[in-house]
Design an enzyme around this catalytic site. Structure first.
Site, PDB file in Angstrom:
ATOM      1  N   GLY A 169       0.884  -1.077  -0.152  1.00  0.00           N
ATOM      2  CA  GLY A 169      -0.098  -0.083  -0.014  1.00  0.00           C
ATOM      3  C   GLY A 169       0.992   1.209  -0.043  1.00  0.00           C
ATOM      4  O   GLY A 169       1.891   1.413  -0.674  1.00  0.00           O
ATOM      5  N   GLY A 170       0.292   2.387   0.457  1.00  0.00           N
ATOM      6  CA  GLY A 170       1.096   3.474   0.601  1.00  0.00           C
ATOM      7  C   GLY A 170       2.481   3.413   1.298  1.00  0.00           C
ATOM      8  O   GLY A 170       3.239   4.324   1.245  1.00  0.00           O
ATOM      9  N   GLY A 404      26.020  11.733 -28.758  1.00  0.00           N
ATOM     10  CA  GLY A 404      25.620  12.399 -27.278  1.00  0.00           C
ATOM     11  C   GLY A 404      26.008  11.755 -26.148  1.00  0.00           C
ATOM     12  O   GLY A 404      26.217  12.442 -25.222  1.00  0.00           O
ATOM     13  N   ALA A 405      26.120  10.560 -26.540  1.00  0.00           N
ATOM     14  CA  ALA A 405      26.491   9.714 -25.059  1.00  0.00           C
ATOM     15  C   ALA A 405      27.905  10.123 -24.472  1.00  0.00           C
ATOM     16  O   ALA A 405      28.451  10.141 -23.607  1.00  0.00           O
ATOM     17  CB  ALA A 405      26.639   8.215 -25.346  1.00  0.00           C
TER      18      ALA A 405
HETATM   19  C1  HXC Z   1      -3.383  -4.060  12.420  1.00  0.00           C
HETATM   20  C2  HXC Z   1      -2.437  -6.035  11.582  1.00  0.00           C
HETATM   21  C3  HXC Z   1      -2.266  -5.345  10.429  1.00  0.00           C
HETATM   22  C4  HXC Z   1      -2.715  -4.141  10.202  1.00  0.00           C
HETATM   23  C5  HXC Z   1      -1.480  -7.432  10.414  1.00  0.00           C
HETATM   24  N1  HXC Z   1      -1.950  -7.113  11.655  1.00  0.00           N
HETATM   25  N2  HXC Z   1      -1.563  -6.197   9.649  1.00  0.00           N
HETATM   26  N3  HXC Z   1      -3.154  -5.355  12.835  1.00  0.00           N
HETATM   27  N4  HXC Z   1      -3.381  -3.344  11.272  1.00  0.00           N
HETATM   28  N5  HXC Z   1      -2.537  -3.396   8.991  1.00  0.00           N
HETATM   29  C6  HXC Z   1      -1.657  -8.121  12.686  1.00  0.00           C
HETATM   30  C7  HXC Z   1      -2.794  -9.192  12.429  1.00  0.00           C
HETATM   31  O1  HXC Z   1      -4.161  -9.144  12.837  1.00  0.00           O
HETATM   32  C8  HXC Z   1      -2.033 -10.467  13.384  1.00  0.00           C
HETATM   33  O2  HXC Z   1      -2.437 -10.129  14.525  1.00  0.00           O
HETATM   34  C9  HXC Z   1      -0.623 -10.007  13.115  1.00  0.00           C
HETATM   35  O3  HXC Z   1      -0.559  -8.714  12.640  1.00  0.00           O
HETATM   36  C10 HXC Z   1      -0.009 -10.964  12.344  1.00  0.00           C
HETATM   37  O4  HXC Z   1      -0.757 -11.082  11.194  1.00  0.00           O
HETATM   38  P1  HXC Z   1      -1.130 -12.264   9.971  1.00  0.00           P
HETATM   39  O5  HXC Z   1      -2.078 -12.000   9.252  1.00  0.00           O
HETATM   40  O6  HXC Z   1      -1.350 -13.400  11.256  1.00  0.00           O
HETATM   41  O7  HXC Z   1       0.348 -12.678   9.289  1.00  0.00           O
HETATM   42  P2  HXC Z   1       0.542 -13.111   8.089  1.00  0.00           P
HETATM   43  O8  HXC Z   1      -0.205 -14.297   7.902  1.00  0.00           O
HETATM   44  O9  HXC Z   1       2.093 -13.128   7.955  1.00  0.00           O
HETATM   45  O10 HXC Z   1       0.065 -11.938   6.882  1.00  0.00           O
HETATM   46  C11 HXC Z   1       0.848 -10.648   7.004  1.00  0.00           C
HETATM   47  C12 HXC Z   1       0.022  -9.582   6.276  1.00  0.00           C
HETATM   48  C13 HXC Z   1      -1.400  -9.483   6.685  1.00  0.00           C
HETATM   49  C14 HXC Z   1       0.071  -9.985   4.914  1.00  0.00           C
HETATM   50  C15 HXC Z   1       0.636  -8.372   6.406  1.00  0.00           C
HETATM   51  O11 HXC Z   1      -1.581  -9.422   8.005  1.00  0.00           O
HETATM   52  C16 HXC Z   1      -2.193  -8.735   5.946  1.00  0.00           C
HETATM   53  O12 HXC Z   1      -2.757  -8.621   4.935  1.00  0.00           O
HETATM   54  N6  HXC Z   1      -2.537  -7.507   6.813  1.00  0.00           N
HETATM   55  C17 HXC Z   1      -3.267  -6.406   6.333  1.00  0.00           C
HETATM   56  C18 HXC Z   1      -2.484  -5.546   5.415  1.00  0.00           C
HETATM   57  C19 HXC Z   1      -3.291  -4.383   4.988  1.00  0.00           C
HETATM   58  O13 HXC Z   1      -4.311  -4.457   4.427  1.00  0.00           O
HETATM   59  N7  HXC Z   1      -2.801  -3.328   5.507  1.00  0.00           N
HETATM   60  C20 HXC Z   1      -3.318  -1.929   5.179  1.00  0.00           C
HETATM   61  C21 HXC Z   1      -2.732  -1.642   3.792  1.00  0.00           C
HETATM   62  S1  HXC Z   1      -3.253  -0.164   3.314  1.00  0.00           S
HETATM   63  P3  HXC Z   1      -2.497 -11.395  15.509  1.00  0.00           P
HETATM   64  O14 HXC Z   1      -3.067 -10.705  16.979  1.00  0.00           O
HETATM   65  O15 HXC Z   1      -3.385 -12.372  15.202  1.00  0.00           O
HETATM   66  O16 HXC Z   1      -1.018 -11.800  15.683  1.00  0.00           O
HETATM   67  C22 HXC Z   1      -2.058   0.883   3.837  1.00  0.00           C
HETATM   68  C23 HXC Z   1      -2.137   2.345   3.464  1.00  0.00           C
HETATM   69  C24 HXC Z   1      -1.160   3.063   3.937  1.00  0.00           C
HETATM   70  O17 HXC Z   1      -1.104   0.336   4.522  1.00  0.00           O
HETATM   71  C25 HXC Z   1      -1.383   4.468   3.214  1.00  0.00           C
HETATM   72  C26 HXC Z   1      -0.049   5.501   3.402  1.00  0.00           C
HETATM   73  C27 HXC Z   1      -0.517   6.579   2.755  1.00  0.00           C
END
Ligand code: HXC
Length: 508
Positions: A169-170, A404-405
């Site tokens: 993501g971002g 040019g290079a």
């Molecule tokens: C809160 C999160 C989290 C998040 C993971 N966790 N991502 N908690 N916010 N963004 C937590 C899970 O709930 C879990 O908690 C622990 O972290 C580990 O995650 P798992 O899913 O068990 O691990 P894994 O299977 O290795 O997968 C990792 C992952 C997946 C691929 C990153 O967790 C995932 O898809 N997370 C969401 C990603 C996402 O959509 N993020 C937002 C993106 S948008 P527990 O308690 O079970 O251990 C963004 C915008 C930014 O980032 C913009 C900036 C301008």
């Protein structure tokens, strides 16, 4: 008193455990180190001083008020690498997946501010699920705060990003705005939208690794400067790399003792150029034989191999090296190689690192693909970068410098300080045969051959350029290191300033 100390120690111990043993084991099971273990490898033993260990998030939605983990998913502080100060942050995947909350972002901003204040680099170890979903816009605001700091720090202190887990993501944009990115193979990835969104929107089926793994980003996209095998290798490479970097734009390059004689002659370079102009040779050999102890820290070795970039040292002091590579596409300049080298030249210039350029370039790559994808604008990036650079610039033309290079590759006309050519150099508008076919169109085959020979005799040498002062001296290849070392000594106090401006407008 002892009770207070005991409480401090028990709080520390709790914080050090992050998201708990189960999650630490899960991290290890993926072949990854924890945030603190990574810092142990990166920094000199015992040098890490943590700050903000007790910072907690302030989110009260979705039951978060009952789930507080001191440190809030990122370990921050300072330490040393081979004795030199560095500020660091290391995201802790065991705490809410290393996701970024407002407080987590605040901690990162704090180390960046501290680094800027004292003028030292920042290294970020990224391993995060992105925005803390429970916090919503507060987390997005946190990201933007980090982005803003990245931009203000750019060109002031070196910023390095290691991607050691998810970065999606971002979130990708903070590392993207730092100077260098190293990724770990198989366990890290960077993309703006993941495979599932890609499938929904475009119907493409792609794995995380294919979409944004270390290999993808270090071969195709050049987002990553290096792909390392595992956490340990990435961290140790970062330590080596750090040794080349000045602490800030106010500092000179680091210097370390060097046992390689500055005037070491390298007779093998006298025969490195093959007899035929169309035969390749490996420019790595020229680079390594010139630099101290043959050490060249190459960046982006898997991307745009027709140009080589990286750091080395002469007399123990860092230099940036840019070199055409005749082994790949005859060393031609194209879109990717221009972009690759331009950003590197700008980094060197921003941080007072002299640039050594080895030239063997047949020109810019022709074709609709290049033209329609903007070789004009992208090629201009490298031209612009060299032209604006005020650091010491030493150029060695080993063989071809066509068209040019020739101008682009740190020529005298772009304020090259010392422009050397080997006797094998050919400085011309283009290769002899192509030139003759244009100016003597319609001539018989024999006629073309004769005129080609005439053109070669006239232009396939460095002396025409040298007679105009475009080349300062035609040098023995074996004396290249000695010449460069002497040149750098002379240029140590070089002073050159560009006219005042708010900033330039490099063709992006
Ligand atoms: C809160 C999160 C989290 C998040 C993971 N966790 N991502 N908690 N916010 N963004 C937590 C899970 O709930 C879990 O908690 C622990 O972290 C580990 O995650 P798992 O899913 O068990 O691990 P894994 O299977 O290795 O997968 C990792 C992952 C997946 C691929 C990153 O967790 C995932 O898809 N997370 C969401 C990603 C996402 O959509 N993020 C937002 C993106 S948008 P527990 O308690 O079970 O251990 C963004 C915008 C930014 O980032 C913009 C900036 C301008």
């Amino acid at each position: 008193m002892s009770a207070n100390i005991a409480e401090m120690e028990s709080r520390r111990a709790a914080a050090w455990l992050g998201g708990g043993q189960k999650r630490i084991d899960a991290q290890h099971a993926k072949g990854k180190l924890t945030a603190r273990e990574r810092l142990d490898v990166l920094l000199d033993a015992g040098s890490f001083e943590e700050m903000d260990l007790y910072v907690e998030h302030d989110c009260v939605d979705f039951g978060m008020q009952d789930q507080k983990i001191p440190g809030d998913g990122v370990v921050t502080g300072s330490g040393t690498i081979n004795g030199r100060l560095v500020y660091v942050f290391s995201q802790d995947f065991t705490v809410f997946g290393g996701s970024l909350s407002a407080r987590h972002a605040q901690k990162i901003c704090k180390v960046m501010d501290a680094a800027m204040k004292v003028g030292v680099p920042v290294i970020g170890l990224n391993d995060s699920g992105g925005a803390r979903i429970q916090e919503g816009v507060a987390s997005l605001g946190g990201y933007a705060d980090v982005f803003q700091k990245n931009v203000l720090a750019s060109g002031v202190v070196p910023q390095l990003s290691l991607i050691m887990g998810p970065c999606a993501g971002g979130a990708v944009y903070s590392p993207a705005m730092t100077d260098f990115i190293f990724m770990v193979k198989d366990s890290s990835y960077m993309f703006v939208t993941g495979p599932e969104v890609v499938k929904t929107v475009t119907n493409e089926v792609v794995t995380q690794e294919q979409l944004g793994g270390a290999i993808t980003h270090s071969t195709k996209t050049s987002v990553s400067d290096l792909a390392l095998e595992n956490d340990i290798e990435a961290l140790l490479a970062t330590r080596d790399f750090f040794d080349f970097l000045p602490s800030s734009n106010r500092d000179d390059v680091p210097e370390r003792p060097c046992s390689d004689p500055w005037d070491r002659l390298e007779p093998s370079l006298d025969t490195v150029i093959p007899p035929s102009a169309n035969q390749p040779y490996d420019m790595h050999e020229v680079i390594r034989k010139t630099l101290d102890e043959g050490e060249f820290f190459e960046l982006q070795p898997l991307h745009a191999g027709n140009i080589l970039i990286g750091f080395g040292r002469i007399e123990g002091r860092t230099v940036g090296v840019v070199a055409n590579q005749p082994m790949v596409l005859a060393g031609v300049l194209d879109i990717n190689s221009s972009k690759k080298a331009a950003r590197f030249v700008r980094f060197c210039d921003a941080f007072n690192i002299p640039i050594i350029t080895f030239v063997d370039v047949p020109g810019f790559l022709p074709g609709t693909d290049q033209e329609h994808n903007g070789i004009i604008k992208h090629g201009a990036k490298l031209l612009f970068a060299y032209a604006e650079a005020t650091v010491p610039k030493i150029t060695v033309i080993t063989r071809k410098a066509y068209g040019g290079a020739y101008d682009v590759m740190s020529s005298k006309h772009l304020r090259g300080d010392l422009n050397y050519a080997w006797p094998t150099a050919e400085i011309a508008v283009m290769g002899a045969k192509g030139a003759v076919e244009i100016i003597f169109r319609g001539l018989s085959t024999d006629g073309i051959a004769e005129k080609t020979k005439e053109y070669e005799d006239r232009f396939a040498n460095p002396f025409v350029a040298a007679s105009r002062g475009y080349i300062d001296e035609v040098i023995h290849p074996h004396a290249t290191r000695r010449r460069i070392a002497l040149g750098l000594r002379k240029l140590k106090n070089k002073s050159l300033e560009n006219p005042w401006k708010k900033h330039d407008n490099i063709p992006l």
